[in-house]
Scaffold this motif. Structure first.
Motif, mmCIF file in Angstrom:
data_model
loop_
_atom_site.group_PDB
_atom_site.id
_atom_site.type_symbol
_atom_site.label_atom_id
_atom_site.label_comp_id
_atom_site.label_asym_id
_atom_site.label_seq_id
_atom_site.Cartn_x
_atom_site.Cartn_y
_atom_site.Cartn_z
ATOM 1 N N SER A 150 33.644 50.211 28.748
ATOM 2 C CA SER A 150 33.981 48.843 29.791
ATOM 3 C C SER A 150 35.506 48.699 29.224
ATOM 4 C CB SER A 150 32.922 47.884 28.139
ATOM 5 O OG SER A 150 31.492 48.541 28.958
ATOM 6 N N VAL A 151 35.894 48.865 27.688
ATOM 7 C CA VAL A 151 36.892 47.852 27.584
ATOM 8 C C VAL A 151 38.352 49.331 28.967
ATOM 9 C CG1 VAL A 151 38.593 48.570 26.011
ATOM 10 C CG2 VAL A 151 36.548 48.597 25.139
ATOM 11 N N CYS A 152 38.044 49.761 28.821
ATOM 12 C CA CYS A 152 38.833 50.200 29.855
ATOM 13 C C CYS A 152 39.397 50.016 31.712
ATOM 14 C CB CYS A 152 38.915 52.272 30.132
ATOM 15 S SG CYS A 152 39.484 53.381 29.041
ATOM 16 N N LEU A 153 37.287 49.479 32.124
ATOM 17 C CA LEU A 153 37.675 48.854 32.905
ATOM 18 C C LEU A 153 38.375 47.058 32.833
ATOM 19 C CD1 LEU A 153 33.522 49.015 34.218
ATOM 20 C CD2 LEU A 153 35.748 49.743 35.254
ATOM 21 N N ALA A 154 37.652 46.492 32.070
ATOM 22 C CA ALA A 154 38.303 45.084 31.144
ATOM 23 C C ALA A 154 39.732 45.168 31.978
ATOM 24 C CB ALA A 154 37.412 44.858 30.324
ATOM 25 N N ALA A 155 40.162 46.517 31.019
ATOM 26 C CA ALA A 155 42.092 46.864 31.314
ATOM 27 C C ALA A 155 42.457 46.456 32.288
ATOM 28 C CB ALA A 155 43.079 47.099 29.735
ATOM 29 N N ALA A 156 41.440 47.317 33.254
ATOM 30 C CA ALA A 156 42.573 47.265 34.317
ATOM 31 C C ALA A 156 41.954 46.733 35.575
ATOM 32 C CB ALA A 156 41.966 48.658 34.948
ATOM 33 N N LEU A 157 40.872 46.095 35.224
ATOM 34 C CA LEU A 157 40.426 44.312 36.485
ATOM 35 C C LEU A 157 41.606 43.848 35.950
ATOM 36 C CD1 LEU A 157 37.440 45.259 36.753
ATOM 37 C CD2 LEU A 157 38.863 46.145 38.434
ATOM 38 N N LEU A 158 41.840 43.893 34.934
ATOM 39 C CA LEU A 158 42.160 42.272 34.325
ATOM 40 C C LEU A 158 43.815 42.429 34.843
ATOM 41 C CD1 LEU A 158 40.589 41.554 30.949
ATOM 42 C CD2 LEU A 158 40.677 39.469 32.613
ATOM 43 N N ALA A 159 43.922 43.200 34.835
ATOM 44 C CA ALA A 159 46.105 44.332 35.197
ATOM 45 C C ALA A 159 45.573 43.342 36.774
ATOM 46 C CB ALA A 159 45.875 45.517 34.755
ATOM 47 N N THR A 160 44.781 44.152 37.253
ATOM 48 C CA THR A 160 44.809 44.113 38.365
ATOM 49 C C THR A 160 44.732 42.846 39.990
ATOM 50 O OG1 THR A 160 43.709 46.791 38.772
ATOM 51 C CG2 THR A 160 43.661 44.961 40.503
ATOM 52 N N SER A 161 43.667 41.971 38.809
ATOM 53 C CA SER A 161 43.615 40.629 39.143
ATOM 54 C C SER A 161 44.986 39.712 38.529
ATOM 55 C CB SER A 161 42.682 39.922 38.805
ATOM 56 O OG SER A 161 42.359 39.028 37.536
ATOM 57 N N GLY A 162 45.772 40.297 38.343
ATOM 58 C CA GLY A 162 47.042 39.159 38.027
ATOM 59 C C GLY A 162 46.994 38.255 36.130
ATOM 60 N N ALA A 163 45.289 38.483 35.624
ATOM 61 C CA ALA A 163 45.023 37.780 34.231
ATOM 62 C C ALA A 163 46.017 37.797 32.845
ATOM 63 C CB ALA A 163 43.339 37.873 34.594
ATOM 64 N N ILE A 164 46.024 39.584 33.261
ATOM 65 C CA ILE A 164 47.047 39.934 32.038
ATOM 66 C C ILE A 164 47.923 41.040 32.812
ATOM 67 C CG2 ILE A 164 44.840 40.067 29.836
ATOM 68 C CD1 ILE A 164 45.201 43.089 31.198
ATOM 69 N N PRO A 165 49.291 40.997 32.239
ATOM 70 C CA PRO A 165 50.580 41.644 33.010
ATOM 71 C C PRO A 165 49.770 43.397 32.753
ATOM 72 C CG PRO A 165 50.940 40.889 30.768
ATOM 73 C CD PRO A 165 49.701 40.717 31.111
ATOM 74 N N ALA A 166 50.512 44.219 32.771
ATOM 75 C CA ALA A 166 50.950 46.075 33.364
ATOM 76 C C ALA A 166 51.838 45.761 32.476
ATOM 77 C CB ALA A 166 50.782 46.466 34.021
ATOM 78 N N PRO A 167 51.566 46.083 30.634
ATOM 79 C CA PRO A 167 52.778 46.411 30.150
ATOM 80 C C PRO A 167 54.232 47.541 29.563
ATOM 81 C CG PRO A 167 50.864 47.161 28.614
ATOM 82 C CD PRO A 167 50.311 46.503 30.236
ATOM 83 N N LEU A 168 53.450 48.606 30.881
ATOM 84 C CA LEU A 168 54.272 49.938 31.117
ATOM 85 C C LEU A 168 55.570 49.129 31.585
ATOM 86 C CD1 LEU A 168 53.416 52.547 29.948
ATOM 87 C CD2 LEU A 168 53.094 53.091 32.927
ATOM 88 N N ARG A 169 56.428 49.922 30.864
ATOM 89 C CA ARG A 169 58.145 49.866 31.123
ATOM 90 C C ARG A 169 58.215 50.667 32.435
ATOM 91 N NH1 ARG A 169 60.845 47.084 26.695
ATOM 92 N NH2 ARG A 169 59.217 48.808 25.024
ATOM 93 N N ASP A 170 58.652 51.356 32.728
ATOM 94 C CA ASP A 170 59.712 52.582 33.376
ATOM 95 C C ASP A 170 60.109 53.115 32.909
ATOM 96 O OD1 ASP A 170 59.482 51.583 36.040
ATOM 97 O OD2 ASP A 170 61.796 50.997 36.628
ATOM 98 N N TRP A 171 60.835 52.708 31.520
ATOM 99 C CA TRP A 171 60.577 54.186 30.640
ATOM 100 C C TRP A 171 60.064 55.079 29.458
ATOM 101 C CZ3 TRP A 171 63.297 49.490 31.260
ATOM 102 C CH2 TRP A 171 62.804 48.400 30.341
ATOM 103 N N ASP A 172 58.542 53.977 29.597
ATOM 104 C CA ASP A 172 57.339 53.784 28.310
ATOM 105 C C ASP A 172 56.168 55.262 28.936
ATOM 106 O OD1 ASP A 172 58.369 51.996 27.174
ATOM 107 O OD2 ASP A 172 57.505 50.723 28.150
#
Length: 397
Positions: A150-172
């Motif tokens: 459920s945590v994985c689903l929430a994080a991925a779908l919230l990021a996909t919706s734009g509700a939260i950013p995807a925090p990963l930067r190119d060098w991370d």
């Protein structure tokens, strides 16, 4: 849609101390396991939504048109959380074919996925995407596998919706969300847990979100900021049990012998608090052998207390005897009556002893893994940071 592809993971959980006593207002300590659930979300142009669950040999697809008919007429803002939409849940139960007697892993996972997906996207255009989830955690073992999902689903779908950013930067290789974003992830993950379990405590999804160690007391969950990473063996006796029956049995014993059992609960509470104090010391001063001596003694005492509560089992006795023969200390974790146990490994424990112990436990018919507790909660990964075999199982290759 703001994110078209994302890989995330979340850890499982174990109870270090406080099982059963927590139901009666005492402190419990929950810790993250370094056994994780991984999710890969990728947008597609097929006009379908697909979920791939290789652990349970499941691959399902739906046309966007049929899902749109199920979508709620109005949705909460993606940045907010609302009460569980009972009407949407009922429609989805009919759609998936979930009845009161049908709560198999496949159906409940599908139900949680569709609920979060439609709740976040139902008021607009539904995105076409494929979600693949693979886990190192066994299901139904009390290790928080559904919460990690459920945590994985929430994080991925919230990021996909734009509700939260995807925090990963190119060098991370990996990156984590800020506190505010994790609170939103945790809230939506709790919705998934409610769908799967009905009335969850919220501990499992909180551990999956924040990781580390959490203090749970009377419904209040407090993440502890610093805890040492401890090596353990995690053993699944594979003995099935009913948490509901075990909890009821402890309550009956307390009602029958209050003057005997209430001091036991107080003692369990003291063990949780002493363990928390010891772990705190291990992050603020040099770790010594005495710290591990204390942790081992607490494990032994707590296991005996759980036996007194009536939640032990012959298979757990075998686990404790087998590991003690190698100089290692074990206790049950979770509801007891079978299920899983944890064994503390000291830093100096020789790898030969560890491997021999694992083999001993496998010879008893148990599953056993060497892992650690206290690791990070939900995080985003670059594909390069995830093991190739995990990516293959997720279908990334």
């Amino acid at each position: 849609m703001f994110v078209e592809e994302i890989v995330v993971s979340a850890p499982g959980k174990a109870i270090l101390h406080g099982e059963h006593a927590v139901v009666h207002g005492k402190v419990a300590l929950a810790v993250s396991l370094n056994l994780r659930t991984y999710l890969w979300l990728k947008s597609n142009s097929t006009g379908k939504v697909c979920i791939n669950l290789p652990n349970i040999n499941t691959f399902l697809c739906w046309d966007l048109s049929e899902l749109k008919q199920l979508a709620p007429h109005c949705c909460a803002k993606r940045e907010e959380i609302k009460l569980l939409d009972a009407e949407l849940v009922a429609r989805l139960r009919d759609f998936v074919g979930v009845t009161n007697g049908n709560t198999d892993t496949r159906s409940m996972a599908t139900l949680a996925f569709l609920y979060i997906y439609l709740s976040l996207f139902g008021s607009g255009d539904l995105p076409s995407l494929t979600v693949s989830v693979w886990s190192e955690l066994p299901t139904g073992a009390g290790l928080g596998s559904s919460a990690a999902f459920s945590v994985c689903l929430a994080a991925a779908l919230l990021a996909t919706s734009g509700a939260i950013p995807a925090p990963l930067r190119d060098w991370d290789k990996t990156s984590r969300w800020c506190q505010e974003d994790m609170e939103l992830i945790n809230s939506w993950a709790f919705q998934g847990e409610m769908i799967i379990h009905g009335n969850p405590s919220g501990v499992d999804n909180a551990v999956g979100t924040w990781g580390g160690m959490l203090r749970f007391l009377s419904g209040k969950i407090i993440p502890l900021s610093r805890v040492p990473l401890l090596r353990i063996l995690l053993t699944n006796t594979k003995v099935p049990r009913s948490t509901k029956v075990l909890v009821a049995g402890v309550k009956d014993k307390i009602n029958k012998f209050p003057s005997i059992m209430n001091p036991v609960l107080d003692s369990v509470d003291a063990i949780s608090c002493t363990c928390e104090k010891t772990l705190s010391e291990m992050t603020s001063q040099p770790i010594t052998g005495e710290h591990y001596n204390v942790l081992e003694e607490l494990i032994d005492i707590n296991q005996h207390q759980l036996d007194v509560m009536g939640v032990g089992h012959p298979a757990l006795d075998v686990l404790c005897r087998t590991t003690l023969a190698r100089g290692l200390h074990s206790k049950l974790t979770g509801a007891g009556g079978g299920g899983c146990g944890i064994t503390l490994l000291r830093p100096e424990t020789d790898s030969v002893i560890v491997q021999n112990t694992i083999q001993d436990l496998k010879d008893c018919g148990f599953d056993c893994w060497e892992t650690s507790i206290g690791g990070p909660g939900v995080q985003q990964h670059s594909a390069l940071s995830v093991k190739d075999e995990v990516l293959e199982l997720l279908g990334c290759y």
